[in-house]
Scaffold this motif. Structure first.
Motif, PDB file in Angstrom:
ATOM      1  N   PRO A 205       0.839  -1.205   0.000  1.00 39.24           N
ATOM      2  CA  PRO A 205       0.000   0.000   0.000  1.00 39.24           C
ATOM      3  C   PRO A 205       0.872   1.252   0.000  1.00 39.24           C
ATOM      4  O   PRO A 205       1.757   1.409   0.850  1.00 39.24           O
ATOM      5  CB  PRO A 205      -0.806  -0.117   1.306  1.00 39.24           C
ATOM      6  N   ILE A 206       0.644   2.125  -0.958  1.00 35.52           N
ATOM      7  CA  ILE A 206       1.516   3.279  -1.189  1.00 35.52           C
ATOM      8  C   ILE A 206       0.719   4.576  -1.077  1.00 35.52           C
ATOM      9  O   ILE A 206      -0.353   4.704  -1.667  1.00 35.52           O
ATOM     10  CB  ILE A 206       2.146   3.220  -2.588  1.00 35.52           C
ATOM     11  N   SER A 207       1.262   5.533  -0.344  1.00 34.40           N
ATOM     12  CA  SER A 207       0.752   6.905  -0.362  1.00 34.40           C
ATOM     13  C   SER A 207       1.877   7.804  -0.850  1.00 34.40           C
ATOM     14  O   SER A 207       2.869   8.012  -0.150  1.00 34.40           O
ATOM     15  CB  SER A 207       0.291   7.346   1.031  1.00 34.40           C
ATOM     16  N   ASP A 208       1.726   8.307  -2.067  1.00 33.35           N
ATOM     17  CA  ASP A 208       2.703   9.203  -2.677  1.00 33.35           C
ATOM     18  C   ASP A 208       2.247  10.627  -2.365  1.00 33.35           C
ATOM     19  O   ASP A 208       1.333  11.153  -2.983  1.00 33.35           O
ATOM     20  CB  ASP A 208       2.752   8.937  -4.183  1.00 33.35           C
ATOM     21  N   VAL A 209       2.918  11.255  -1.376  1.00 32.73           N
ATOM     22  CA  VAL A 209       2.502  12.573  -0.895  1.00 32.73           C
ATOM     23  C   VAL A 209       3.371  13.623  -1.572  1.00 32.73           C
ATOM     24  O   VAL A 209       4.528  13.832  -1.202  1.00 32.73           O
ATOM     25  CB  VAL A 209       2.632  12.659   0.640  1.00 32.73           C
ATOM     26  N   ARG A 210       2.817  14.267  -2.575  1.00 34.31           N
ATOM     27  CA  ARG A 210       3.585  15.222  -3.381  1.00 34.31           C
ATOM     28  C   ARG A 210       3.541  16.594  -2.702  1.00 34.31           C
ATOM     29  O   ARG A 210       2.611  17.373  -2.882  1.00 34.31           O
ATOM     30  CB  ARG A 210       3.053  15.241  -4.812  1.00 34.31           C
ATOM     31  N   THR A 211       4.570  16.832  -1.926  1.00 32.00           N
ATOM     32  CA  THR A 211       4.591  17.975  -1.021  1.00 32.00           C
ATOM     33  C   THR A 211       5.012  19.244  -1.733  1.00 32.00           C
ATOM     34  O   THR A 211       6.015  19.263  -2.450  1.00 32.00           O
ATOM     35  CB  THR A 211       5.535  17.686   0.160  1.00 32.00           C
ATOM     36  N   ALA A 212       4.272  20.304  -1.500  1.00 32.69           N
ATOM     37  CA  ALA A 212       4.581  21.615  -2.075  1.00 32.69           C
ATOM     38  C   ALA A 212       5.752  22.244  -1.320  1.00 32.69           C
ATOM     39  O   ALA A 212       6.365  21.625  -0.447  1.00 32.69           O
ATOM     40  CB  ALA A 212       3.344  22.498  -1.996  1.00 32.69           C
ATOM     41  N   ILE A 213       6.082  23.473  -1.657  1.00 31.23           N
ATOM     42  CA  ILE A 213       7.130  24.217  -0.954  1.00 31.23           C
ATOM     43  C   ILE A 213       6.639  24.501   0.457  1.00 31.23           C
ATOM     44  O   ILE A 213       5.567  25.075   0.650  1.00 31.23           O
ATOM     45  CB  ILE A 213       7.454  25.529  -1.690  1.00 31.23           C
ATOM     46  N   VAL A 214       7.418  24.088   1.439  1.00 28.54           N
ATOM     47  CA  VAL A 214       6.993  24.194   2.835  1.00 28.54           C
ATOM     48  C   VAL A 214       7.592  25.455   3.460  1.00 28.54           C
ATOM     49  O   VAL A 214       8.773  25.745   3.276  1.00 28.54           O
ATOM     50  CB  VAL A 214       7.417  22.944   3.631  1.00 28.54           C
ATOM     51  N   ARG A 288      -6.888   1.100   6.720  1.00 30.82           N
ATOM     52  CA  ARG A 288      -5.745   1.540   5.920  1.00 30.82           C
ATOM     53  C   ARG A 288      -5.965   1.206   4.447  1.00 30.82           C
ATOM     54  O   ARG A 288      -6.403   0.103   4.103  1.00 30.82           O
ATOM     55  CB  ARG A 288      -4.484   0.839   6.425  1.00 30.82           C
ATOM     56  N   PRO A 289      -5.669   2.155   3.549  1.00 27.01           N
ATOM     57  CA  PRO A 289      -5.834   1.852   2.123  1.00 27.01           C
ATOM     58  C   PRO A 289      -4.878   0.750   1.680  1.00 27.01           C
ATOM     59  O   PRO A 289      -3.756   0.650   2.171  1.00 27.01           O
ATOM     60  CB  PRO A 289      -5.484   3.189   1.446  1.00 27.01           C
ATOM     61  N   ASP A 290      -5.358  -0.092   0.780  1.00 32.35           N
ATOM     62  CA  ASP A 290      -4.506  -1.177   0.279  1.00 32.35           C
ATOM     63  C   ASP A 290      -4.096  -0.914  -1.174  1.00 32.35           C
ATOM     64  O   ASP A 290      -3.638  -1.810  -1.866  1.00 32.35           O
ATOM     65  CB  ASP A 290      -5.217  -2.532   0.383  1.00 32.35           C
ATOM     66  N   ASN A 291      -4.253   0.344  -1.598  1.00 28.54           N
ATOM     67  CA  ASN A 291      -3.970   0.662  -2.995  1.00 28.54           C
ATOM     68  C   ASN A 291      -2.846   1.683  -3.095  1.00 28.54           C
ATOM     69  O   ASN A 291      -2.071   1.878  -2.156  1.00 28.54           O
ATOM     70  CB  ASN A 291      -5.242   1.173  -3.681  1.00 28.54           C
ATOM     71  N   HIS A 292      -2.743   2.324  -4.251  1.00 27.72           N
ATOM     72  CA  HIS A 292      -1.734   3.337  -4.518  1.00 27.72           C
ATOM     73  C   HIS A 292      -2.457   4.668  -4.679  1.00 27.72           C
ATOM     74  O   HIS A 292      -3.278   4.834  -5.583  1.00 27.72           O
ATOM     75  CB  HIS A 292      -0.963   2.969  -5.791  1.00 27.72           C
ATOM     76  N   VAL A 293      -2.160   5.628  -3.780  1.00 28.20           N
ATOM     77  CA  VAL A 293      -2.874   6.902  -3.775  1.00 28.20           C
ATOM     78  C   VAL A 293      -1.862   8.042  -3.880  1.00 28.20           C
ATOM     79  O   VAL A 293      -0.815   8.022  -3.215  1.00 28.20           O
ATOM     80  CB  VAL A 293      -3.722   7.083  -2.498  1.00 28.20           C
ATOM     81  N   VAL A 294      -2.176   9.024  -4.709  1.00 29.96           N
ATOM     82  CA  VAL A 294      -1.361  10.228  -4.829  1.00 29.96           C
ATOM     83  C   VAL A 294      -2.104  11.389  -4.174  1.00 29.96           C
ATOM     84  O   VAL A 294      -3.284  11.623  -4.468  1.00 29.96           O
ATOM     85  CB  VAL A 294      -1.052  10.563  -6.299  1.00 29.96           C
ATOM     86  N   TYR A 295      -1.415  12.088  -3.285  1.00 30.10           N
ATOM     87  CA  TYR A 295      -1.954  13.287  -2.656  1.00 30.10           C
ATOM     88  C   TYR A 295      -1.111  14.480  -3.066  1.00 30.10           C
ATOM     89  O   TYR A 295       0.121  14.440  -2.951  1.00 30.10           O
ATOM     90  CB  TYR A 295      -1.912  13.178  -1.131  1.00 30.10           C
ATOM     91  N   ASN A 296      -1.751  15.554  -3.502  1.00 27.87           N
ATOM     92  CA  ASN A 296      -1.050  16.811  -3.714  1.00 27.87           C
ATOM     93  C   ASN A 296      -1.090  17.590  -2.397  1.00 27.87           C
ATOM     94  O   ASN A 296      -2.099  18.214  -2.065  1.00 27.87           O
ATOM     95  CB  ASN A 296      -1.685  17.630  -4.841  1.00 27.87           C
ATOM     96  N   GLN A 297       0.008  17.518  -1.635  1.00 27.51           N
ATOM     97  CA  GLN A 297       0.047  18.105  -0.302  1.00 27.51           C
ATOM     98  C   GLN A 297       0.343  19.603  -0.408  1.00 27.51           C
ATOM     99  O   GLN A 297       1.454  20.069  -0.230  1.00 27.51           O
ATOM    100  CB  GLN A 297       1.100  17.404   0.573  1.00 27.51           C
ATOM    101  N   THR A 298      -0.720  20.339  -0.710  1.00 33.15           N
ATOM    102  CA  THR A 298      -0.600  21.785  -0.864  1.00 33.15           C
ATOM    103  C   THR A 298      -1.900  22.429  -0.430  1.00 33.15           C
ATOM    104  O   THR A 298      -2.950  21.761  -0.424  1.00 33.15           O
ATOM    105  CB  THR A 298      -0.273  22.172  -2.314  1.00 33.15           C
TER     106      THR A 298
END
Length: 393
Positions: A205-214, A288-298
């Protein structure tokens, strides 16, 4: 249960560890090799805030917040033997992977540093993903902070993860193309592809958290004790644009906007970044998710000139005389690009924004005005070329 946080000595990793440890009785295992401290020292700079040794940090976390569930292991994630031992011994249920060489300008200095950045970042991620497969830990929730920089600067609204491709009347959902603009950002594009493959092949299970400029200096936990400070870099290589601008203001320099500065970039406060990662890490195992999810963390896109003007306004409130000046842009970029980026899935995860840009910059000034001497001693690091000059010498 064990939650493993890589890059836990870093700007995002350390306050994330504190937030998670304060909300669970589970063991929170921190991993780092302290390379970020070495990279910043290499370019002749330093953190504006004092970054305590890791033992001091852990002692302060226990004394200030009663956190007895934090522990630390020093090691290099590019070393597969170390990663194998780490996973075999501790068997984490969740991994938050924040470890990386995070600087685009550093990765662009020369071929040596481009190679180093790509090897360091990609090897660490591959070792962790393959380690989960080889140690029968494929139920572990793997959360990585990649970057919104993988998207580049397209002229259309950026989706949260995939894109729809159409050809000859047929269409399908495909991964967003790697449009990264630096050797560093491209490592995160490769990481995103490798995580997708790991999910397909290993069912991790993958969470790809695409983080903006912090931006920001403090979270609820770090502000309780100076020993809990996270780092604050302000130099050209490791300081983000908002942090460099604020440091320039503290040092009495004009805020330097390249060109028109109307291009918008995605931003998020440190407080909101930490909260999102903590909520992902602490999802109930049964939900918990068992899939692959992309989050735009902004939370929003902000133009460079708006950043500069906000810093000037907030700086004035802190007794500083801040001027904004425009300079010829040394970069090849569209100075008017209006980035639009979707972040609905991330909004659903985190709820309401905890800290807006103005409040975050207020935090920055409250911190930096107490460390003006450090900034002034390293003010030549605001501009590019310092490391190159050091290498030539």
């Amino acid at each position: 249960m064990t939650i493993l946080i890589t890059g836990a000595d870093g700007y995002v990793g350390w306050p994330t560890a504190l937030r998670i440890a304060s909300r669970t009785d589970d063991r929170v295992l921190l991993v780092d090799n302290f390379a970020r401290r070495e990279w910043v020292d290499e370019v002749g700079s330093t953190s504006a805030t004092t970054v305590a040794p890791i033992k001091t940090r852990l002692d302060a976390a226990e004394e200030t917040h009663g956190l007895t569930n934090l522990s630390f292991v020093e090691g290099d994630l590019t070393n597969k033997d170390f990663v194998d031992e780490l996973l075999a011994v501790h068997e984490p249920d969740t991994i938050i992977h924040t470890a990386a060489q995070p600087s685009a300008p550093y990765s662009q200095i020369n071929g040596e540093r481009a190679n180093y950045t790509q090897h360091n970042n990609l090897q660490a991620t591959r070792n962790l993903l393959w380690g989960l497969e080889e140690h029968d830990l494929t139920d572990t929730h793997f959360i990585e902070t990649t970057t919104t920089g993988v998207y580049g600067a397209p002229e259309f609204p950026i989706p949260e993860g995939g894109a729809t491709m159409e050809n000859e009347g047929e269409q399908d959902e495909v991964p967003f193309p790697a449009m990264a603009g630096s050797w560093y950002h491209l490592t995160k594009s490769h990481d995103a592809a490798n995580m997708r493959l790991a999910h397909q092949q290993f069912n991790i299970p993958i969470s790809d958290v695409r983080t903006a400029i912090v931006y920001g200096t403090q979270t609820e936990e770090t502000r309780a004790d100076d020993r809990l400070n996270t780092r604050f870099d302000f130099d050209y290589y490791f300081g983000t644009v908002a942090h460099r601008f604020a440091a320039q203001a503290v040092a009495g320099y004009p805020v330097t906007v390249y060109g028109k500065g109307e291009q918008r970039k995605p931003f998020i406060s440190l407080e909101d970044t930490v909260e999102g990662l903590a909520q992902l890490a602490l999802i109930d195992p049964d939900e918990r998710p068992d899939n692959h999810v992309v989050y735009n963390q902004t939370t929003r896109a902000i133009s460079i000139v708006e950043i500069a003007n906000t810093i000037a306004d907030v700086g004035t409130e802190h007794g500083l005389d801040v001027a904004v000046e425009h300079f010829e842009n040394p970069r090849d970029e569209d100075e008017t690009h209006k980035m639009e980026i979707e972040h609905g899935q991330y909004d659903d995860l985190i709820g309401e924004q905890a800290q807006d840009f103005e409040a975050g910059i207020g935090d920055v000034f409250e911190t930096l005005t107490n460390h003006a001497d450090v900034i002034e001693a390293h003010e030549d690091r605001f501009l590019p070329g310092v490391l190159e000059d050091r290498l030539e010498d």
